[in-house]
Structure formats: C-alpha cells, structure tokens
Design a protein around this motif. Sequence first.
Motif, PDB file in Angstrom:
ATOM      1  N   SER A   5       0.834  -1.204   0.000  1.00  0.00           N
ATOM      2  CA  SER A   5       0.000   0.000   0.000  1.00  0.00           C
ATOM      3  C   SER A   5       0.866   1.250   0.000  1.00  0.00           C
ATOM      4  O   SER A   5       0.579   2.217  -0.728  1.00  0.00           O
ATOM      5  N   ALA A   6       1.917   1.266   0.808  1.00  0.00           N
ATOM      6  CA  ALA A   6       2.809   2.418   0.855  1.00  0.00           C
ATOM      7  C   ALA A   6       3.490   2.621  -0.490  1.00  0.00           C
ATOM      8  O   ALA A   6       3.659   3.761  -0.951  1.00  0.00           O
ATOM      9  N   ARG A   7       3.855   1.527  -1.140  1.00  0.00           N
ATOM     10  CA  ARG A   7       4.509   1.638  -2.449  1.00  0.00           C
ATOM     11  C   ARG A   7       3.540   2.166  -3.508  1.00  0.00           C
ATOM     12  O   ARG A   7       3.906   2.958  -4.374  1.00  0.00           O
ATOM     13  N   LEU A   8       2.278   1.732  -3.431  1.00  0.00           N
ATOM     14  CA  LEU A   8       1.272   2.227  -4.380  1.00  0.00           C
ATOM     15  C   LEU A   8       1.074   3.734  -4.220  1.00  0.00           C
ATOM     16  O   LEU A   8       0.949   4.467  -5.215  1.00  0.00           O
ATOM     17  N   LEU A   9       1.044   4.211  -2.975  1.00  0.00           N
ATOM     18  CA  LEU A   9       0.904   5.648  -2.745  1.00  0.00           C
ATOM     19  C   LEU A   9       2.116   6.399  -3.276  1.00  0.00           C
ATOM     20  O   LEU A   9       1.979   7.480  -3.862  1.00  0.00           O
ATOM     21  N   ALA A  10       3.304   5.837  -3.079  1.00  0.00           N
ATOM     22  CA  ALA A  10       4.520   6.477  -3.593  1.00  0.00           C
ATOM     23  C   ALA A  10       4.500   6.515  -5.120  1.00  0.00           C
ATOM     24  O   ALA A  10       4.872   7.514  -5.736  1.00  0.00           O
ATOM     25  N   LEU A  11       4.064   5.421  -5.740  1.00  0.00           N
ATOM     26  CA  LEU A  11       3.971   5.364  -7.197  1.00  0.00           C
ATOM     27  C   LEU A  11       2.972   6.400  -7.712  1.00  0.00           C
ATOM     28  O   LEU A  11       3.241   7.117  -8.689  1.00  0.00           O
ATOM     29  N   LEU A  12       1.826   6.492  -7.063  1.00  0.00           N
ATOM     30  CA  LEU A  12       0.812   7.456  -7.481  1.00  0.00           C
ATOM     31  C   LEU A  12       1.327   8.880  -7.343  1.00  0.00           C
ATOM     32  O   LEU A  12       1.099   9.729  -8.214  1.00  0.00           O
ATOM     33  N   SER A  13       2.051   9.150  -6.263  1.00  0.00           N
ATOM     34  CA  SER A  13       2.606  10.482  -6.065  1.00  0.00           C
ATOM     35  C   SER A  13       3.586  10.831  -7.179  1.00  0.00           C
ATOM     36  O   SER A  13       3.588  11.961  -7.693  1.00  0.00           O
ATOM     37  N   LEU A  14       4.410   9.886  -7.585  1.00  0.00           N
ATOM     38  CA  LEU A  14       5.355  10.130  -8.673  1.00  0.00           C
ATOM     39  C   LEU A  14       4.627  10.381  -9.990  1.00  0.00           C
ATOM     40  O   LEU A  14       4.984  11.294 -10.747  1.00  0.00           O
ATOM     41  N   LEU A  15       3.595   9.592 -10.267  1.00  0.00           N
ATOM     42  CA  LEU A  15       2.858   9.751 -11.522  1.00  0.00           C
ATOM     43  C   LEU A  15       2.136  11.093 -11.585  1.00  0.00           C
ATOM     44  O   LEU A  15       1.930  11.647 -12.675  1.00  0.00           O
ATOM     45  N   GLN A  16       1.734  11.626 -10.438  1.00  0.00           N
ATOM     46  CA  GLN A  16       1.067  12.924 -10.411  1.00  0.00           C
ATOM     47  C   GLN A  16       2.060  14.072 -10.512  1.00  0.00           C
ATOM     48  O   GLN A  16       1.687  15.195 -10.836  1.00  0.00           O
ATOM     49  N   ALA A  17       3.337  13.800 -10.246  1.00  0.00           N
ATOM     50  CA  ALA A  17       4.332  14.871 -10.187  1.00  0.00           C
ATOM     51  C   ALA A  17       4.825  15.297 -11.562  1.00  0.00           C
ATOM     52  O   ALA A  17       5.262  16.433 -11.747  1.00  0.00           O
ATOM     53  N   ARG A  18       4.798  14.416 -12.555  1.00  0.00           N
ATOM     54  CA  ARG A  18       5.242  14.770 -13.900  1.00  0.00           C
ATOM     55  C   ARG A  18       4.451  13.970 -14.924  1.00  0.00           C
ATOM     56  O   ARG A  18       3.815  12.966 -14.592  1.00  0.00           O
ATOM     57  N   ARG A  19       4.474  14.412 -16.176  1.00  0.00           N
ATOM     58  CA  ARG A  19       3.595  13.822 -17.190  1.00  0.00           C
ATOM     59  C   ARG A  19       4.010  12.413 -17.579  1.00  0.00           C
ATOM     60  O   ARG A  19       3.191  11.505 -17.621  1.00  0.00           O
ATOM     61  N   ARG A  38       5.057  -2.819 -13.032  1.00  0.00           N
ATOM     62  CA  ARG A  38       3.930  -3.193 -13.909  1.00  0.00           C
ATOM     63  C   ARG A  38       2.759  -3.722 -13.087  1.00  0.00           C
ATOM     64  O   ARG A  38       1.595  -3.379 -13.355  1.00  0.00           O
ATOM     65  N   ARG A  39       3.026  -4.527 -12.073  1.00  0.00           N
ATOM     66  CA  ARG A  39       1.952  -5.061 -11.231  1.00  0.00           C
ATOM     67  C   ARG A  39       1.271  -3.937 -10.446  1.00  0.00           C
ATOM     68  O   ARG A  39       0.043  -3.899 -10.321  1.00  0.00           O
ATOM     69  N   ASP A  40       2.087  -2.994  -9.918  1.00  0.00           N
ATOM     70  CA  ASP A  40       1.508  -1.886  -9.158  1.00  0.00           C
ATOM     71  C   ASP A  40       0.677  -0.970 -10.048  1.00  0.00           C
ATOM     72  O   ASP A  40      -0.367  -0.450  -9.624  1.00  0.00           O
ATOM     73  N   VAL A  41       1.122  -0.778 -11.273  1.00  0.00           N
ATOM     74  CA  VAL A  41       0.341   0.024 -12.213  1.00  0.00           C
ATOM     75  C   VAL A  41      -1.009  -0.645 -12.479  1.00  0.00           C
ATOM     76  O   VAL A  41      -2.052   0.015 -12.521  1.00  0.00           O
ATOM     77  N   ASP A  42      -1.016  -1.948 -12.626  1.00  0.00           N
ATOM     78  CA  ASP A  42      -2.274  -2.675 -12.826  1.00  0.00           C
ATOM     79  C   ASP A  42      -3.194  -2.520 -11.613  1.00  0.00           C
ATOM     80  O   ASP A  42      -4.417  -2.392 -11.764  1.00  0.00           O
ATOM     81  N   ARG A  43      -2.623  -2.542 -10.394  1.00  0.00           N
ATOM     82  CA  ARG A  43      -3.442  -2.353  -9.197  1.00  0.00           C
ATOM     83  C   ARG A  43      -4.076  -0.959  -9.186  1.00  0.00           C
ATOM     84  O   ARG A  43      -5.251  -0.807  -8.831  1.00  0.00           O
ATOM     85  N   LEU A  44      -3.296   0.049  -9.569  1.00  0.00           N
ATOM     86  CA  LEU A  44      -3.848   1.403  -9.609  1.00  0.00           C
ATOM     87  C   LEU A  44      -4.935   1.525 -10.678  1.00  0.00           C
ATOM     88  O   LEU A  44      -5.929   2.231 -10.489  1.00  0.00           O
ATOM     89  N   ARG A  45      -4.757   0.845 -11.789  1.00  0.00           N
ATOM     90  CA  ARG A  45      -5.799   0.854 -12.825  1.00  0.00           C
ATOM     91  C   ARG A  45      -7.089   0.241 -12.294  1.00  0.00           C
ATOM     92  O   ARG A  45      -8.189   0.737 -12.574  1.00  0.00           O
ATOM     93  N   ASP A  46      -6.955  -0.840 -11.514  1.00  0.00           N
ATOM     94  CA  ASP A  46      -8.141  -1.474 -10.930  1.00  0.00           C
ATOM     95  C   ASP A  46      -8.871  -0.532  -9.976  1.00  0.00           C
ATOM     96  O   ASP A  46     -10.090  -0.649  -9.779  1.00  0.00           O
ATOM     97  N   LEU A  47      -8.124   0.425  -9.375  1.00  0.00           N
ATOM     98  CA  LEU A  47      -8.728   1.398  -8.460  1.00  0.00           C
ATOM     99  C   LEU A  47      -9.335   2.592  -9.186  1.00  0.00           C
ATOM    100  O   LEU A  47      -9.914   3.477  -8.550  1.00  0.00           O
ATOM    101  N   GLY A  48      -9.185   2.624 -10.517  1.00  0.00           N
ATOM    102  CA  GLY A  48      -9.815   3.690 -11.291  1.00  0.00           C
ATOM    103  C   GLY A  48      -8.873   4.736 -11.838  1.00  0.00           C
ATOM    104  O   GLY A  48      -9.324   5.703 -12.459  1.00  0.00           O
TER     105      GLY A  48
END
Length: 315
Positions: A5-19, A38-48
Amino acid sequence: MHETSARLLALLSLLQARRDWPGGLLADRLEVSPRTVRRDVDRLRDLGYPIRATKGPDGGYRLDAGTDLPPLLFDDDQAVALAVGLQVAATSGAGVEEAAARALGTVRQVMPARLRHRIDGLRVTAIGGPTSVDPGVLAALGDAVRAREVLRFGYGPDDADPRRAEPHHLVTRGGRCYLVAWDLERADWRTFRADRITPRTPTGPRFAPREVPGRDVAAFVAGRFRGNPGAGDWPCRGEAIVARPAAELAPYVRDETVEEIDAGRCRLVAGAWSWVALAARFGQLDADLDAVAPAELRDAFAALADRCARAATPM
C-alpha cells in the motif's frame, strides 16, 4: 500488505508529479523491479486511475485524465493550499460557494489530525458580502477567454447596452468577479462586473491576444480601481491606530489593511493620491486617531484641520 500500500501511494505520487515516467526510472525511484512496477500500475488501474503505457526506447507510464474522479493524493502543503483555496472560493462570489463549502468539508474530513488542526487555524474571510454570479455565465466567460473569441454580451440590468470585447482574464476583487477585456467599441481596456454580463451566442471571431498594460493583470486591476491603471501602488501611504474595533471597521475598508490591536483598537494602513486626501480618508472613520505616521501625514492633518476651521468660520 502495508508495504504494498505504501509503495502504491509512492507510485501514485510520482505519476502525479510529472507527465511521463520511463518504467526503469520509476523502478529505480521505488527501489523495485520493473515487473513490480507493472503489477503496481495494474493495481492502480483497478482502483480507477487511468494510467497509460507509453511507447519508446525505454517504455513508460502516464497518468491521464479519466471520465471518473478517482481518489487523489496530496502532500501536506498541497492539502493546506487546497483547503485555503476552497475557503476563498466559498466567499468569492463566483457562484460556487455552496459546492466549495461542501468540498472543504469533504477534504477536512479525510485529513489527518495534524493537518485538520493546521487548517482550523487558517481562516480566510472575505470583507463585504460577495455578489453571486450565475455559474453558466462564468463558464461562458471562461470559455471565451480560453478560446480567444470575441465576446458579444448585454451589460446592465436590462441588457440594453450591447457590447463586443476581447476577453482576457477573469479576476475576483472585493467579493465580486470581473472580466478584464479590450472593449472593441471604445478601443480601450475595461473591467466588467461578471454579475451584470449576459453572454450572447454565437461568440465572435478569434483574436490575437493583446498585452495587458504593464503585463500584470493584478496591478492593472488595482490601478483601475484607484483611477490610474498605470500605477502599481498609491503614491502616499500611511497608518494610524484607530479607536474602533477591527470587526466594526472592516466592512468599510477598501484597499486598506486592518490589524486588530485589542478589543477597542485597530491599526489601519491606507493609501491615496495625496497626503491631504489620505488624511481626509482617515477622518471619514469618525474615530480618535493615535500613532499617525509618517510625518507627511501628520502635516496633512494639520493642513486639513486649518482648512476645515476656515470653512466653519461664518462669513
């Protein structure tokens, strides 16, 4: 699971920081393998979250805008800025007051306690009641500004004054929303109250944007309200302690700054085009004054008192 979960939040924060993010660089920043990314990106896609894979030598990922609003992630400073911005919107007169107040309540509810305390201590209050603008009108004005299309509109209570103007900026001041535009009929810059505008359809042709005088919209609008759009600040500025509570004085100030001293006194900082005019402005408050500064303002009070004394002498 907590680590994931912490890694997913970190990944999302990075994706929001630059295009765009190369996959390898994301893996390095998160200290995981490209496969884990790649797996974490798929999890974020599942969350919308609409994350698109980008092509290229390294490949990568991009967080796109979606049709739904997924959960957002803000750092502490962003959350505080958002809450303050919503407080301002709730008193802006832009027609979104109720929605902004509800959004502020939602944001505050999900904040951690340390941020809620910080927000509760940051209260932004508009002086004077806002003038509401139809959100549809505001949207039409914003569309015309963005598309750089000549705006055709009625102006005034009965729309009897048809106008054509090149819209450049929407600004808020004193609880009202204004359109800064180049008036085509008068060949000059104008500020129009948004609550008096009735947009006409269709809009006119596209135009090449002009430079606002001084290239600073805020300074231009402030100068326009002072009677001189070319001036950045009042040439004469002074202050005094006024024997009135700040809350009692606040509804009657314009560009002035009011600072509470105690229950019965406040410090007022004001400006004008001349020292005598500034002294007269302070005199309008009908209150005792103390600690008047600078010396030029004290001299202006003496000159004004002498003038008033002569005016009161019977002929």
